[in-house]
Scaffold this motif. Structure first.
Motif, mmCIF file in Angstrom:
data_model
loop_
_atom_site.group_PDB
_atom_site.id
_atom_site.type_symbol
_atom_site.label_atom_id
_atom_site.label_comp_id
_atom_site.label_asym_id
_atom_site.label_seq_id
_atom_site.Cartn_x
_atom_site.Cartn_y
_atom_site.Cartn_z
ATOM 1 N N ALA A 151 0.843 -1.203 0.000
ATOM 2 C CA ALA A 151 0.000 0.000 0.000
ATOM 3 C C ALA A 151 0.882 1.259 0.000
ATOM 4 C CB ALA A 151 -0.917 0.002 1.208
ATOM 5 N N ARG A 152 1.996 1.181 0.706
ATOM 6 C CA ARG A 152 2.904 2.333 0.754
ATOM 7 C C ARG A 152 3.432 2.685 -0.648
ATOM 8 N NH1 ARG A 152 5.147 5.839 -0.124
ATOM 9 N NH2 ARG A 152 6.620 7.191 0.947
ATOM 10 N N LYS A 153 3.578 1.624 -1.471
ATOM 11 C CA LYS A 153 4.067 1.847 -2.846
ATOM 12 C C LYS A 153 3.007 2.531 -3.705
ATOM 13 C CE LYS A 153 7.448 -1.851 -3.222
ATOM 14 N NZ LYS A 153 7.412 -3.309 -3.351
ATOM 15 N N ILE A 154 1.738 2.256 -3.405
ATOM 16 C CA ILE A 154 0.632 2.834 -4.186
ATOM 17 C C ILE A 154 0.300 4.253 -3.719
ATOM 18 C CG2 ILE A 154 -1.812 2.518 -4.795
ATOM 19 C CD1 ILE A 154 -1.324 -0.508 -4.082
ATOM 20 N N ALA A 155 0.545 4.512 -2.433
ATOM 21 C CA ALA A 155 0.106 5.771 -1.804
ATOM 22 C C ALA A 155 0.559 7.055 -2.530
ATOM 23 C CB ALA A 155 0.540 5.794 -0.343
ATOM 24 N N PRO A 156 1.760 7.089 -3.134
ATOM 25 C CA PRO A 156 2.177 8.330 -3.823
ATOM 26 C C PRO A 156 1.256 8.726 -4.973
ATOM 27 C CG PRO A 156 4.065 6.888 -3.496
ATOM 28 C CD PRO A 156 2.855 6.105 -3.111
ATOM 29 N N LYS A 157 0.423 7.773 -5.443
ATOM 30 C CA LYS A 157 -0.563 8.079 -6.495
ATOM 31 C C LYS A 157 -1.457 9.238 -6.089
ATOM 32 C CE LYS A 157 -0.414 5.752 -10.257
ATOM 33 N NZ LYS A 157 0.012 6.635 -11.328
ATOM 34 N N ILE A 158 -1.710 9.355 -4.792
ATOM 35 C CA ILE A 158 -2.617 10.410 -4.310
ATOM 36 C C ILE A 158 -2.081 11.770 -4.770
ATOM 37 C CG2 ILE A 158 -3.623 11.536 -2.269
ATOM 38 C CD1 ILE A 158 -3.238 8.784 -0.803
ATOM 39 N N HIS A 159 -0.814 12.029 -4.446
ATOM 40 C CA HIS A 159 -0.215 13.315 -4.843
ATOM 41 C C HIS A 159 -0.063 13.401 -6.360
ATOM 42 C CE1 HIS A 159 2.231 16.849 -4.986
ATOM 43 N NE2 HIS A 159 3.277 16.192 -5.437
ATOM 44 N N GLU A 160 0.267 12.246 -6.962
ATOM 45 C CA GLU A 160 0.457 12.217 -8.420
ATOM 46 C C GLU A 160 -0.821 12.664 -9.145
ATOM 47 O OE1 GLU A 160 1.506 8.619 -11.162
ATOM 48 O OE2 GLU A 160 2.862 8.620 -9.440
ATOM 49 N N ILE A 161 -1.949 12.120 -8.696
ATOM 50 C CA ILE A 161 -3.241 12.484 -9.318
ATOM 51 C C ILE A 161 -3.525 13.968 -9.112
ATOM 52 C CG2 ILE A 161 -5.751 12.131 -9.161
ATOM 53 C CD1 ILE A 161 -5.088 9.148 -8.395
ATOM 54 N N LEU A 162 -3.306 14.442 -7.897
ATOM 55 C CA LEU A 162 -3.587 15.850 -7.604
ATOM 56 C C LEU A 162 -2.649 16.769 -8.392
ATOM 57 C CD1 LEU A 162 -4.245 15.779 -3.742
ATOM 58 C CD2 LEU A 162 -5.903 15.803 -5.596
ATOM 59 N N ALA A 163 -1.380 16.391 -8.480
ATOM 60 C CA ALA A 163 -0.414 17.221 -9.211
ATOM 61 C C ALA A 163 -0.777 17.266 -10.698
ATOM 62 C CB ALA A 163 1.001 16.676 -9.001
ATOM 63 N N LYS A 164 -1.246 16.133 -11.198
ATOM 64 C CA LYS A 164 -1.670 16.084 -12.598
ATOM 65 C C LYS A 164 -2.876 17.009 -12.809
ATOM 66 C CE LYS A 164 -2.205 12.321 -15.945
ATOM 67 N NZ LYS A 164 -2.426 10.868 -16.019
ATOM 68 N N SER A 165 -3.769 17.017 -11.853
ATOM 69 C CA SER A 165 -4.963 17.874 -11.971
ATOM 70 C C SER A 165 -4.565 19.346 -11.966
ATOM 71 C CB SER A 165 -5.968 17.577 -10.858
ATOM 72 O OG SER A 165 -5.602 18.181 -9.645
ATOM 73 N N LYS A 166 -3.483 19.643 -11.248
ATOM 74 C CA LYS A 166 -2.991 21.040 -11.232
ATOM 75 C C LYS A 166 -2.497 21.426 -12.631
ATOM 76 C CE LYS A 166 -0.201 24.575 -9.651
ATOM 77 N NZ LYS A 166 -0.632 25.802 -9.031
ATOM 78 N N LYS A 167 -1.763 20.488 -13.238
ATOM 79 C CA LYS A 167 -1.241 20.752 -14.589
ATOM 80 C C LYS A 167 -2.377 21.006 -15.576
ATOM 81 C CE LYS A 167 3.328 18.783 -14.894
ATOM 82 N NZ LYS A 167 3.956 17.458 -14.876
ATOM 83 N N MET A 168 -3.496 20.297 -15.381
ATOM 84 C CA MET A 168 -4.623 20.415 -16.307
ATOM 85 C C MET A 168 -5.494 21.636 -15.997
ATOM 86 S SD MET A 168 -5.554 16.447 -15.905
ATOM 87 C CE MET A 168 -6.621 16.089 -17.263
ATOM 88 N N SER A 169 -5.217 22.297 -14.868
ATOM 89 C CA SER A 169 -6.169 23.289 -14.370
ATOM 90 C C SER A 169 -6.234 24.570 -15.192
ATOM 91 C CB SER A 169 -5.876 23.624 -12.904
ATOM 92 O OG SER A 169 -4.636 24.276 -12.810
ATOM 93 N N THR A 170 -5.251 24.775 -16.063
ATOM 94 C CA THR A 170 -5.328 25.989 -16.888
ATOM 95 C C THR A 170 -6.314 25.808 -18.042
ATOM 96 O OG1 THR A 170 -3.363 25.167 -17.998
ATOM 97 C CG2 THR A 170 -3.030 26.948 -16.402
ATOM 98 N N THR A 171 -6.544 24.553 -18.410
ATOM 99 C CA THR A 171 -7.438 24.325 -19.554
ATOM 100 C C THR A 171 -8.792 23.720 -19.154
ATOM 101 O OG1 THR A 171 -6.250 22.255 -19.869
ATOM 102 C CG2 THR A 171 -5.645 24.073 -21.327
ATOM 103 N N LEU A 172 -8.855 23.087 -17.982
ATOM 104 C CA LEU A 172 -10.110 22.426 -17.593
ATOM 105 C C LEU A 172 -10.901 23.266 -16.585
ATOM 106 C CD1 LEU A 172 -9.203 18.638 -17.161
ATOM 107 C CD2 LEU A 172 -9.940 19.869 -19.202
ATOM 108 N N SER A 173 -12.214 23.049 -16.584
ATOM 109 C CA SER A 173 -13.077 23.745 -15.625
ATOM 110 C C SER A 173 -13.060 22.995 -14.294
ATOM 111 C CB SER A 173 -14.503 23.795 -16.158
ATOM 112 O OG SER A 173 -15.039 22.489 -16.133
ATOM 113 N N CYS A 174 -13.603 23.643 -13.289
ATOM 114 C CA CYS A 174 -13.670 23.044 -11.955
ATOM 115 C C CYS A 174 -14.356 21.672 -11.996
ATOM 116 C CB CYS A 174 -14.409 23.994 -11.018
ATOM 117 S SG CYS A 174 -14.657 23.327 -9.394
#
Ligand code: AMP
Length: 278
Positions: free
Chosen positions: A195-218
């Protein structure tokens, strides 16, 4: 470094510091300290003459009995780590000591506590406010340090300070992450190796959403994050909300700029939270 187990011991130490004209930084923790806590502790030590760190697993802020029982505790290791960074006082009271005087205040944080963690953890913020209010009074600290990982907690504590005119400055500190991006947390210790190996996905998903935030709506960002968690069977998403950075209310506008994404997700029976600033 002095370790105080009673309120009176702490009050005597504080009196001495005050007589010497020293500024006091307070770091409230529930122990099982990690590098995230230490980043706050180092900053508090830098910005004040003395650092008081409390280590207390506050039973009244847990709404889940199992979470309280399984909460990691290691006072010896905590003391060692705090000693190394030059902490002046560790306050490690028992629950009997802290709550010999029964709590009498029913705090009301209005809309701030009706979102995110509030509905998921009934009574949690009343418990947090009770202990933090007492720690502020006992420590007479000039500044208290809180981590943005618990984003809503900071808003609640600031409101507590405002409502009760407490003469203390609240210092907000950035989320400290392990190298793989996982926000450090005492609860991470309860994750299995897998589970510890999978856990970094949480930040990865959020960081990816930040990258997309200039083009995507809320709402598009919200759908993206929710589907990323839902497609992985290891995760059970409790909530993901994009909220106003100050009011914590879900934003109404299309652009997420300046807003904060807050997530609570279960992994391997452990409830993890994290944030993303947009
Ligand atoms: P806790 O012991 O979990 O109650 O945390 C004590 C304080 O440390 C709280 O203000 C937390 O927000 C803060 N904290 C815990 N983990 C982190 C982290 N990874 N980064 C920054 N602050 C943190």
């Amino acid at each position: 470094m002095q370790v105080c187990y009673t309120i009176n011991e702490l009050l005597s130490a504080v009196d001495k510091f005050k007589q010497e004209g020293k500024t006091i930084g307070l770091l409230p923790t529930m122990g099982a300290l990690h590098q995230g806590h230490l980043s706050l502790a180092r900053r508090a030590k830098e910005e004040n003459d003395v650092l008081i760190c409390s280590v207390f697993v506050n039973p009244i802020q847990f709404n889940n009995k199992e979470d309280l029982e399984k909460y990691p505790r290691d006072l010896e290791s905590d003391i060692r780590m705090l000693e190394e960074i030059g902490c002046d006082v560790v306050f490690a009271p028992s629950a009997e000591e802290v709550y010999a005087e029964k709590p009498t205040i029913a705090y009301d944080f209005g809309a701030l506590e009706q979102v995110l963690e509030g509905p998921c953890r009934p009574g949690h913020f009343n418990g947090v406010a009770t202990i933090v209010h007492r720690l502020f009074n006992w420590s007479k600290a000039d500044r208290a340090y809180f981590g943005e990982k618990d984003y809503q907690q900071i808003a609640i504590v600031k409101d507590l300070v405002r409502q009760y005119s407490i003469p203390i400055r609240i210092v907000e500190c950035p989320v400290y992450r392990d190298e793989d991006g996982l926000a450090t947390s005492s609860r991470n210790k309860r994750l299995s190796e897998q589970a510890r190996k999978i856990a970094p996905k949480i930040h990865e998903i959020l960081a990816k959403s930040k990258k997309m935030s200039t083009t995507l709506s809320c709402s598009q960002i919200k759908s993206f994050v929710e589907s990323e968690f839902n497609m992985r069977k290891e995760f059970k998403l409790e909530y993901f909300e994009i909220v106003d950075a100050v009011t914590l209310q879900p934003i109404k506008q299309t652009s997420v700029k300046g807003a904060v994404g807050c997530v609570a997700v279960w992994l391997d029976g452990v409830r993890l939270i994290d944030i993303q600033k947009y």
